[in-house]
Scaffold this active site. Structure first.
Site, PDB file in Angstrom:
ATOM      1  CE  LYS A  11      -1.686   7.117 -13.770  1.00 19.66           C
ATOM      2  NZ  LYS A  11      -0.257   6.359 -13.906  1.00 19.66           N
ATOM      3  NE  ARG A  12      -4.556   3.599  -3.984  1.00 22.95           N
ATOM      4  CZ  ARG A  12      -4.450   2.946  -2.766  1.00 22.95           C
ATOM      5  NH1 ARG A  12      -3.807   1.906  -2.808  1.00 22.95           N
ATOM      6  NH2 ARG A  12      -4.692   3.589  -1.896  1.00 22.95           N
ATOM      7  CB  THR A  32       4.866  -0.407 -13.430  1.00 25.74           C
ATOM      8  OG1 THR A  32       4.114  -0.201 -12.389  1.00 25.74           O
ATOM      9  CG2 THR A  32       6.308  -0.399 -12.775  1.00 25.74           C
ATOM     10  CE  LYS A  87      -0.312   7.064  -7.979  1.00 25.64           C
ATOM     11  NZ  LYS A  87       0.759   6.489  -8.597  1.00 25.64           N
ATOM     12  CG  HIS A 109       9.123   0.955  -4.348  1.00 24.88           C
ATOM     13  ND1 HIS A 109       9.039   0.274  -5.496  1.00 24.88           N
ATOM     14  CD2 HIS A 109       9.777   0.071  -3.496  1.00 24.88           C
ATOM     15  CE1 HIS A 109       9.558  -0.808  -5.581  1.00 24.88           C
ATOM     16  NE2 HIS A 109      10.025  -0.922  -4.271  1.00 24.88           N
ATOM     17  CE  LYS A 159       1.952  -3.002 -15.352  1.00 23.16           C
ATOM     18  NZ  LYS A 159       1.146  -2.769 -14.146  1.00 23.16           N
TER      19      LYS A 159
HETATM   20  C1  26W Z   1       3.546   3.075   4.480  1.00 25.24           C
HETATM   21  C2  26W Z   1       2.471   3.444   3.639  1.00 25.24           C
HETATM   22  C3  26W Z   1       3.182   3.287   2.484  1.00 25.24           C
HETATM   23  C4  26W Z   1       2.758   2.061   1.500  1.00 25.24           C
HETATM   24  C5  26W Z   1       3.166   1.780   0.263  1.00 25.24           C
HETATM   25  C6  26W Z   1       4.118   3.971   1.972  1.00 25.24           C
HETATM   26  C7  26W Z   1       4.610   3.621   0.464  1.00 25.24           C
HETATM   27  C8  26W Z   1       4.154   2.595  -0.170  1.00 25.24           C
HETATM   28  C9  26W Z   1       4.626   2.461  -1.512  1.00 25.24           C
HETATM   29  C10 26W Z   1       6.292   2.534  -1.610  1.00 25.24           C
HETATM   30  C11 26W Z   1       3.860   3.278  -2.629  1.00 25.24           C
HETATM   31  C12 26W Z   1       4.314   2.644  -4.096  1.00 25.24           C
HETATM   32  O1  26W Z   1       3.621   1.723  -4.560  1.00 25.24           O
HETATM   33  N1  26W Z   1       5.090   3.304  -4.844  1.00 25.24           N
HETATM   34  C13 26W Z   1       5.286   3.194  -6.153  1.00 25.24           C
HETATM   35  O2  26W Z   1       6.203   1.847  -6.357  1.00 25.24           O
HETATM   36  C14 26W Z   1       5.983   1.766  -7.737  1.00 25.24           C
HETATM   37  C15 26W Z   1       6.984   0.519  -8.096  1.00 25.24           C
HETATM   38  O3  26W Z   1       8.268   0.817  -8.015  1.00 25.24           O
HETATM   39  C16 26W Z   1       6.438   2.867  -8.642  1.00 25.24           C
HETATM   40  O4  26W Z   1       6.315   2.538 -10.176  1.00 25.24           O
HETATM   41  C17 26W Z   1       5.621   4.286  -8.394  1.00 25.24           C
HETATM   42  O5  26W Z   1       5.999   5.182  -9.230  1.00 25.24           O
HETATM   43  C18 26W Z   1       5.622   4.135  -6.835  1.00 25.24           C
HETATM   44  O6  26W Z   1       4.431   5.471  -6.466  1.00 25.24           O
END
Ligand code: 26W
Length: 811
Positions: A544-545, A652, A550, A356, A656
């Site tokens: 968003k975050r 995503t 971003k 992701h 929406k």
């Molecule tokens: C280890 C810490 C950590 C926690 C969460 C590392 C990475 C993450 C996720 C992979 C971050 C995340 O939410 N990524 C997002 O995933 C969405 C669903 O696929 C994408 O639409 C976003 O672009 C992406 O930033």
């Protein structure tokens, strides 16, 4: 299909209310009323839940298990009613009891067990799997505290715990009889018995994993799938284990605390990996419990483990559940006596993995010595996987030591989870076309070269049931009246709406609906923040975050610039805008928190400056979460998708927004590229550096933010305003923010894209002035959004990766 008439429903509801609360309806609070409705709906769902299970057992269909550390479900009542097909009847019946269903739904706490995109995607996937009649199960952690609650105090983010279970959770059912034991620490004893090496794990600390099940209701199809979340409890005193001294009271308390810590709280990190051992514990905890229960269930139903991969698909949502790979190996070998070769074939054929993010700081790697201490047997298995993998590499890449050590699963004292996930699975996918190409070309290119057939793309999607039907009922009604209802089951039928883009009446109706949604949001803003915003202004939204890539910063700088222009010339002819921000920053992410502060400081100044005659307003909405998104998105005119190209894997919310008729202003990043391909250049506003340009700058250098700034008087002014006291008497307050842009050369090309962004915004202004033109574009966006339904995504996973579901069988 489930049906009920109004009178029966009323009777059931009143009976439930009395049973649950021991009082008459009139004496109950709104929360009592919500609770009674929730538990009644759960009763209604229960029968189909059991039936679905029975059916799956009888047909022996392939089961999908979606492993994720996060499930960001939001509220369940409204969507369960909708999917059951009884929301309208229920609304009428409650109305006759003097209860407003829409209001009652607001009494449900969001189930916020996720950070952002990844967790919400998992929730959309569950909804789509159930709605497409795919036997799909969620597996995760039942955190006692979800994603923190955000308060904005004096412009800064303050975190408060999200104790979402305070008033109970009507949806979950605890199943103690289905508990599993997960083992941590201790040692591994190897013994040779009859020429075979036996492994025994001794002196470990046992943790009881107790499952809580939540029903996931499919859309009008009698399917109810299951989300199983595990909670950590100490094993009871009756449990006999030698490694634990039961006599020692303090030790017992310590043990209890350390166990309960495992499912205590969701890590609020998104794209930033911290290497905290508790997180590794969480990961093994739910993965081990989940895999054990899958295999136990499989065997109980008479399954033959040698064809586990034909009956079960296990999907890992990012690398967080990667330990599923060594855990399956462990069970198949140590408990089931299989050979390494057989266990490896079955494991890799069963597991598939989604990446992701390409951000380096998000890649999980665990310190090998800590890993070994916490999970000694799992570590041994990972070492052996790595030994065999490196052997393969040695044979293939003779003498290329650098390449081999870069690809190794264990290296530089760390276990690299992404490498383990790629080697131990049969499928690796990215979440949008561009993202997958970057994985193949850059981030994972050595692995792509080695295993080209494992790599594939599955562009993300969103469930149109929550993000359109539920959150935008008026637009849903208009669609049903113009193109019929087939799009509900076949979202790509939304394309039929294209022909209404030129219909004046429909465009006016679209404008009216949008305006209504904006009025509702304006009221929420007024009630929460006391800020009056004009529903006739353009609602320009970035939610968003908060993260540097971003680029909320870019958005903020152009607001500062526009403000300067308005102060200079209060009669400047611009489209009045309301800028809306929302989003949480990771508690330890200093720059992101400063970004929130800066936006709020700008908001303060802008909103209180009489000179600019209310032409612009800036609002930072507190505590962004699923339920708030459901109010903001349908009320948005302009959707800000302005990440540095290459950095946003998919996004995503972009999907929406378009589905709700917002226009998108975007860089060609993530799924924005595919949105552009769908709607065409004329119906989206694109700006900024291209992928090629960004990658070239990263590889070859050549960008100076200092020069860019100095050559643009607007930038000189706004960057100075950050540190000259214009927005805060404390000149030091935003120094880090300034330094990130200028001293450290603006890693995310904010200043570089500024000019192009401003031109794009001017174009948005121009388009908005012609309401017919704008609504025509909105209609085209809605019409092309069907492909971004997660139903399409899930169908692609089912047929292309999991080998499951009706469509797969009929291929
Ligand atoms: C280890 C810490 C950590 C926690 C969460 C590392 C990475 C993450 C996720 C992979 C971050 C995340 O939410 N990524 C997002 O995933 C969405 C669903 O696929 C994408 O639409 C976003 O672009 C992406 O930033």
């Amino acid at each position: 299909m489930f049906t009920i008439d109004k009178e029966t429903f009323k009777r059931d509801y009143l009976k439930k209310f009395l049973e649950l609360h021991g009082r008459e309806l009139e004496e109950g609070t709104d929360h009592h009323k919500y609770e009674a409705l929730g538990s009644l709906v759960r009763d209604y769902v229960a029968k189909a839940w059991i039936e679905t299970n029975k059916r799956y057992k009888a047909t022996g269909e392939k089961q999908v298990y979606y492993f994720s550390m996060e499930f960001l479900l939001g509220r369940l009542l409204g969507n369960s009613l909708l999917n059951l097909g009884i929301r309208d009847i229920c609304k009428e019946a409650l109305f006759e009891l003097d209860i407003d269903l829409d209001q009652l739904e607001n009494f449900e706490q969001d189930q916020g067990l996720g950070n952002g995109g990844l967790g919400r995607l998992a929730a959309c996937f569950l909804d789509s799997m159930a709605s497409l009649n795919i036997p799909g199960n969620g597996c995760g952690i039942r955190y006692k505290y979800g994603f923190f609650e955000q308060k904005i105090i004096n412009g800064s983010q303050i975190e408060a715990p999200d104790y979402w279970l305070r008033e109970g959770n009507v949806w979950e059912i605890k199943k103690p009889d289905k508990s599993e034991i997960v083992k941590f620490g201790g040692e591994v004893r190897m013994e040779e018995v009859n020429g075979k090496l036996n492994c025994t794990h001794i002196n470990y600390e046992p943790v009881l994993a107790v499952p809580y099940d939540t029903p996931i209701v499919g859309y009008e199809n009698d399917v109810v799938n299951n989300l199983r979340l595990w909670s950590a409890e100490p094993v009871s005193n009756e449990f006999d284990f030698s490694s634990f001294s039961r006599g020692d009271f303090l030790k017992a308390i310590e043990y209890k605390n350390s166990v309960e810590a495992i499912s205590h709280v969701l890590y609020p990190d998104d794209t930033f990996y911290e290497g905290k051992i508790l997180r590794l514990k969480q990961q093994y905890f739910f993965v081990s419990a989940g895999i054990q229960s899958i295999i136990r269930n499989f065997k109980d139903n008479g399954g033959d483990l040698s064809n586990l991969d034909e009956k079960i698909a296990i999907h890992i949502n990012d690398t967080h559940p990667t330990l599923a790979i060594p855990e399956i190996m462990r069970i198949l070998m140590d408990e089931e006596g299989m050979s390494w070769e057989d266990a490896w074939r079955i494991t890799t054929n069963t597991v598939s993995y989604t990446n992701h993010t390409i951000l380096a700081e998000a890649l999980e790697k665990w310190q090998a010595d800590l890993f070994k201490k916490l999970l000694p047997r799992i570590y041994m298995i990972v070492e052996e996987i790595n030994r065999r993998f490196c052997q393969e590499l040695w044979n293939k890449y003779i003498g290329q030591w650098d390449k081999i050590s870069n690809m190794s699963i264990i290296g530089d004292g760390f276990v690299r989870m992404a490498h383990l996930a790629i080697v131990g699975s049969h499928s690796v996918n990215g979440v949008a076309k561009l993202h997958t190409e970057i994985l193949k070309k850059q981030e994972m290119k050595d692995f792509y070269y080695l295993y080209p057939r494992k790599f594939n793309n599955k562009t993300n999607g969103i469930t149109h049931r929550r993000w359109l039907i539920k959150s935008n009922p008026e637009l849903t009604k208009l669609l049903n009246e113009t193109i019929g209802t087939s799009w509900i089951k076949h979202p790509t039928d939304l394309e039929n709406f294209t022909k209404f883009a030129d219909n004046t009446e429909v465009r006016e109706e679209l404008a009216r609906i949008k305006n209504n949604n904006k009025k509702k949001l304006a009221k929420i803003i007024k009630d929460a923040q006391g800020i009056a915003v004009d529903p006739n202004s353009m609602f320009d939204v970035q939610v968003k975050r908060i993260h540097a890539y971003k680029r909320q910063s870019l958005n903020c700088l152009r607001i500062m610039d526009l403000y300067n222009k308005l102060v200079e010339n209060p009669n400047l002819d611009i489209v009045p805008r309301t800028f809306i921000f929302a989003g949480k920053a990771a508690p330890g992410y200093y720059l992101a928190k400063k970004t929130i502060e800066l936006i709020n400081a700008v908001a303060d100044k802008v909103n209180n400056d009489k000179r600019i005659k209310d032409k612009i307003k800036v609002v930072y909405m507190e505590n962004y979460r699923v339920s708030l998104a459901e109010s903001i998105i349908p009320a948005t005119d302009l959707s800000e998708q302005i990440s540095t190209t290459t950095k946003e894997a998919s996004g995503t919310s972009n999907m929406k927004f378009m589905m709700n008729g917002a226009l998108t202003i975007a860089t060609l990043d993530g799924a924005n590229v595919e949105i552009r391909d769908e709607v065409g250049d004329d119906n989206i506003i694109i700006f900024g550096l291209t992928e090629r340009e960004v990658l070239e700058y990263y590889q070859r250098g050549g960008y100076s933010s200092w020069d860019t700034c100095n050559n643009d008087p607007r930038l000189r002014r706004v960057t100075q305003d950050i540190i000259n006291g214009y927005y805060s008497p404390d000149k030091e307050r935003f120094k880090t923010f300034y330094e990130h842009l200028l001293t450290y050369n603006d890693e995310f090309f904010v200043l570089k894209d500024f000019d192009s962004y401003l031109n794009a915004q001017a174009k948005a202004d121009e388009l908005y002035r012609d309401i017919h033109k704008w609504q025509r574009m909105a209609a085209i966006n809605i019409a092309h959004s069907g492909i971004f339904s997660s139903d399409r995504t899930i169908q692609e996973y089912a047929t292309g990766i999991w080998g499951s579901g009706y469509l797969y069988k009929n291929l």
